[in-house]
Motif scaffolding. Structure first.
Motif, PDB file in Angstrom:
ATOM      1  N   THR A   1       0.833  -1.205   0.000  1.00  0.00           N
ATOM      2  CA  THR A   1       0.000   0.000   0.000  1.00  0.00           C
ATOM      3  C   THR A   1       0.863   1.248   0.000  1.00  0.00           C
ATOM      4  N   SER A   2       1.915   1.233   0.829  1.00  0.00           N
ATOM      5  CA  SER A   2       2.803   2.394   0.855  1.00  0.00           C
ATOM      6  C   SER A   2       3.497   2.568  -0.486  1.00  0.00           C
ATOM      7  N   SER A   3       3.826   1.436  -1.128  1.00  0.00           N
ATOM      8  CA  SER A   3       4.419   1.511  -2.461  1.00  0.00           C
ATOM      9  C   SER A   3       3.425   2.089  -3.452  1.00  0.00           C
ATOM     10  N   CYS A   4       2.168   1.652  -3.352  1.00  0.00           N
ATOM     11  CA  CYS A   4       1.120   2.173  -4.229  1.00  0.00           C
ATOM     12  C   CYS A   4       0.938   3.670  -4.029  1.00  0.00           C
ATOM     13  N   LEU A   5       0.971   4.083  -2.749  1.00  0.00           N
ATOM     14  CA  LEU A   5       0.783   5.497  -2.465  1.00  0.00           C
ATOM     15  C   LEU A   5       1.910   6.327  -3.061  1.00  0.00           C
ATOM     16  N   ASN A   6       3.107   5.809  -2.990  1.00  0.00           N
ATOM     17  CA  ASN A   6       4.242   6.542  -3.542  1.00  0.00           C
ATOM     18  C   ASN A   6       4.168   6.650  -5.055  1.00  0.00           C
ATOM     19  N   GLN A   7       3.611   5.604  -5.724  1.00  0.00           N
ATOM     20  CA  GLN A   7       3.636   5.550  -7.167  1.00  0.00           C
ATOM     21  C   GLN A   7       2.335   6.010  -7.809  1.00  0.00           C
ATOM     22  N   SER A   8       1.342   6.293  -6.980  1.00  0.00           N
ATOM     23  CA  SER A   8       0.047   6.681  -7.518  1.00  0.00           C
ATOM     24  C   SER A   8       0.068   8.108  -8.048  1.00  0.00           C
ATOM     25  N   SER A   9      -0.526   8.320  -9.203  1.00  0.00           N
ATOM     26  CA  SER A   9      -0.610   9.666  -9.778  1.00  0.00           C
ATOM     27  C   SER A   9      -1.519  10.562  -8.960  1.00  0.00           C
ATOM     28  N   ASN A  10      -2.450   9.943  -8.205  1.00  0.00           N
ATOM     29  CA  ASN A  10      -3.372  10.739  -7.401  1.00  0.00           C
ATOM     30  C   ASN A  10      -2.673  11.415  -6.227  1.00  0.00           C
ATOM     31  N   HIS A  11      -1.439  10.969  -5.907  1.00  0.00           N
ATOM     32  CA  HIS A  11      -0.740  11.506  -4.746  1.00  0.00           C
ATOM     33  C   HIS A  11       0.556  12.176  -5.163  1.00  0.00           C
ATOM     34  N   SER A  12       0.601  12.692  -6.390  1.00  0.00           N
ATOM     35  CA  SER A  12       1.822  13.316  -6.871  1.00  0.00           C
ATOM     36  C   SER A  12       2.197  14.540  -6.044  1.00  0.00           C
ATOM     37  N   SER A  13       1.201  15.237  -5.516  1.00  0.00           N
ATOM     38  CA  SER A  13       1.480  16.418  -4.705  1.00  0.00           C
ATOM     39  C   SER A  13       2.032  16.050  -3.332  1.00  0.00           C
ATOM     40  N   ASP A  14       1.909  14.770  -2.938  1.00  0.00           N
ATOM     41  CA  ASP A  14       2.381  14.334  -1.628  1.00  0.00           C
ATOM     42  C   ASP A  14       3.650  13.509  -1.740  1.00  0.00           C
TER      43      ASP A  14
ATOM     44  N   LEU B   1      -9.612  -5.423  10.990  1.00  0.00           N
ATOM     45  CA  LEU B   1     -11.038  -5.696  10.769  1.00  0.00           C
ATOM     46  C   LEU B   1     -11.604  -4.764   9.700  1.00  0.00           C
ATOM     47  N   TYR B   2     -11.232  -3.507   9.769  1.00  0.00           N
ATOM     48  CA  TYR B   2     -11.714  -2.531   8.784  1.00  0.00           C
ATOM     49  C   TYR B   2     -11.297  -2.936   7.373  1.00  0.00           C
ATOM     50  N   ARG B   3     -10.050  -3.326   7.204  1.00  0.00           N
ATOM     51  CA  ARG B   3      -9.569  -3.711   5.878  1.00  0.00           C
ATOM     52  C   ARG B   3     -10.240  -4.977   5.377  1.00  0.00           C
ATOM     53  N   SER B   4     -10.397  -5.946   6.255  1.00  0.00           N
ATOM     54  CA  SER B   4     -10.961  -7.223   5.809  1.00  0.00           C
ATOM     55  C   SER B   4     -12.443  -7.108   5.458  1.00  0.00           C
ATOM     56  N   TYR B   5     -13.161  -6.173   6.092  1.00  0.00           N
ATOM     57  CA  TYR B   5     -14.586  -6.001   5.786  1.00  0.00           C
ATOM     58  C   TYR B   5     -14.833  -4.932   4.713  1.00  0.00           C
ATOM     59  N   HIS B   6     -13.773  -4.326   4.238  1.00  0.00           N
ATOM     60  CA  HIS B   6     -13.851  -3.444   3.068  1.00  0.00           C
ATOM     61  C   HIS B   6     -12.912  -3.995   2.006  1.00  0.00           C
ATOM     62  N   TYR B   7     -13.164  -5.262   1.701  1.00  0.00           N
ATOM     63  CA  TYR B   7     -12.236  -6.036   0.885  1.00  0.00           C
ATOM     64  C   TYR B   7     -12.151  -5.526  -0.544  1.00  0.00           C
ATOM     65  N   SER B   8     -13.236  -4.985  -1.058  1.00  0.00           N
ATOM     66  CA  SER B   8     -13.269  -4.555  -2.461  1.00  0.00           C
ATOM     67  C   SER B   8     -12.768  -3.127  -2.644  1.00  0.00           C
ATOM     68  N   GLU B   9     -12.311  -2.505  -1.544  1.00  0.00           N
ATOM     69  CA  GLU B   9     -11.839  -1.128  -1.621  1.00  0.00           C
ATOM     70  C   GLU B   9     -10.407  -1.051  -1.101  1.00  0.00           C
ATOM     71  N   VAL B  10      -9.742   0.036  -1.397  1.00  0.00           N
ATOM     72  CA  VAL B  10      -8.442   0.305  -0.802  1.00  0.00           C
ATOM     73  C   VAL B  10      -8.390   1.775  -0.427  1.00  0.00           C
ATOM     74  N   ASP B  11      -8.027   2.025   0.822  1.00  0.00           N
ATOM     75  CA  ASP B  11      -7.969   3.392   1.336  1.00  0.00           C
ATOM     76  C   ASP B  11      -6.536   3.910   1.181  1.00  0.00           C
ATOM     77  N   THR B  12      -6.345   4.845   0.245  1.00  0.00           N
ATOM     78  CA  THR B  12      -5.009   5.399   0.001  1.00  0.00           C
ATOM     79  C   THR B  12      -4.843   6.789   0.604  1.00  0.00           C
ATOM     80  N   SER B  13      -5.683   7.130   1.559  1.00  0.00           N
ATOM     81  CA  SER B  13      -5.597   8.458   2.166  1.00  0.00           C
ATOM     82  C   SER B  13      -4.398   8.536   3.115  1.00  0.00           C
ATOM     83  N   VAL B  14      -3.936   9.766   3.325  1.00  0.00           N
ATOM     84  CA  VAL B  14      -2.833   9.992   4.254  1.00  0.00           C
ATOM     85  C   VAL B  14      -3.238   9.595   5.669  1.00  0.00           C
TER      86      VAL B  14
END
Length: 384
Positions: free
Chosen positions: A18-31, A284-297
């Protein structure tokens, strides 16, 4: 790898990716400045936790092994607790810190099976030992007649060994199913391999895994401990109210000693509950939101804090014991400042020698004065 590539991952595997995704995501270029900064800041934090934990737990174990007066039932359980914490700090904490420095699993298939097994074993030893300590305090305070003096330490050693066996048994599925599982990212048509504790065929596996872990390693043991402490508190309040104002001094001291030890165990339990609750909630939060990924800071920072807090629990118990126990504090100071007692003894010895020499000189002077005027039978003040 984009954020959607981080979906089918558990609490351990998805954090690094996830941290790798956050670093490489275009949505987080400003961060882009933010995530490397967190990485450089958090690795030293892990180093401090490991160093403090090693000093505290090794000193604690050494005290209970070398000081005969400290070998009692509660302290044997506490030393077993320290051994489990030491194992976690030596093996799992460095591996967890490495996730901030690399985008992939660095420890191969053997490490993928061994590290989760050790981590779950250590968690099991911690929470089950705390439960056994609560049961021991319940027996000592509420049902003291049930205590058997014969071979008490041997029986406690057997109980501590059984706790380790139970913890390792419960961790076996973690070792069996943890493997280098392949994951497919549809969006960029790339397959990558990551360590995960179960085959990810659907969203049911992480839900079962997270809920079971939460119940076995958190909710059920803490519920049992709560019941024990309810009866302990009830008994102590009744004893305090029934005791006369000028009661037996020995009985009063015994009750105070039991209160202090019960308070120490309760502090250990509170620290465990506080430090491990956030990581269970996030899992628990991650396992019950299996179809989503939270990439927020916010989610990223909360995940880091939860992991650091869980490892912090493995280094705080010796220092909590230091604040709560005078006898342990004395032994702890002797172990950490081993040269200091020798200097004190040496200084005291020199002081006594100086006193004796001064006394001897004074005596000789008095005797001389007496002999000079012996004919008149006069003795000055200070003459013996």
């Amino acid at each position: 790898m984009n954020p959607e590539g981080c979906l089918l991952l558990d609490l351990e595997a998805d954090f690094a990716l996830t941290s790798s995704c956050l670093n490489q995501s275009s949505n987080h270029s400003s961060d882009d400045w933010f995530y490397p900064g967190v990485t450089y800041a958090i690795v030293p934090v892990y180093g401090i936790i490991i160093l403090i934990g090693l000093i505290g737990n090794i000193t604690l174990i050494k005290i209970f092994c070398t000081v005969k007066s400290m070998r009692n039932v509660p302290n044997l359980f506490i030393s077993s607790l320290a051994l489990g914490d030491l194992l976690l700090l030596v093996t799992c904490a460095p591996v967890d810190a490495s996730r901030f420095l690399a985008d992939k699993w660095l420890f191969g298939r053997v490490g993928c099976k061994l590290i989760p097994f050790i981590q779950l074993t250590s968690v099991g030893v911690s929470v089950f030992t705390l439960t056994a300590l609560a049961a021991d305090r319940y027996t000592a305070i509420v049902r003291p007649m049930d205590i058997q003096a014969n071979n008490a330490l041997t029986k406690i050693c057997i109980k501590a060994a059984l706790i380790w066996i139970l913890s390792m048994t419960l961790a076996i599925p973690e070792a069996v199913f943890s493997d280098m599982h392949p994951f497919y990212d549809k969006e960029i048509n790339v397959t990558f391999v990551s360590c995960a504790p179960y085959p990810h065929s659907n969203g049911l596996h992480p839900r079962i895994h997270s809920t079971t872990s939460f119940l076995i390693f958190y909710v059920i043991p803490l519920s049992i401990i709560s019941v024990y402490y309810y009866f302990i508190a009830k008994n102590l309040m009744r004893s305090a109210s029934n005791m006369p104002v000028e009661g037996n001094v020995h009985v009063r001291r015994q009750i105070e000693s039991r209160k202090r030890l019960a308070k120490t165990v309760l502090v250990f339990v509170g620290l465990f509950a506080f430090c491990w609750l956030p990581i269970h909630i996030i899992y628990l939060y991650r396992s019950y939101h299996y179809s989503e990924v939270d990439t927020s800071v916010l989610h990223y920072i909360s995940s880091i804090c939860a992991r650091v807090l869980a490892f912090t629990n493995s280094c705080v118990n010796p220092f909590a014991l230091y604040l709560l126990s005078k006898s342990f504090r004395k032994q702890f100071n002797n172990q950490l400042f081993c040269c200091r007692p020798r200097l004190i003894v040496r200084t005291q010895s020199m002081g006594r020698s100086t006193t004796r020499m001064t006394s001897l000189k004074s005596t000789n002077h008095s005797m001389a004065s007496f002999s000079l005027i012996n004919g008149k039978h006069i003795c000055h003040e200070g003459c013996v």
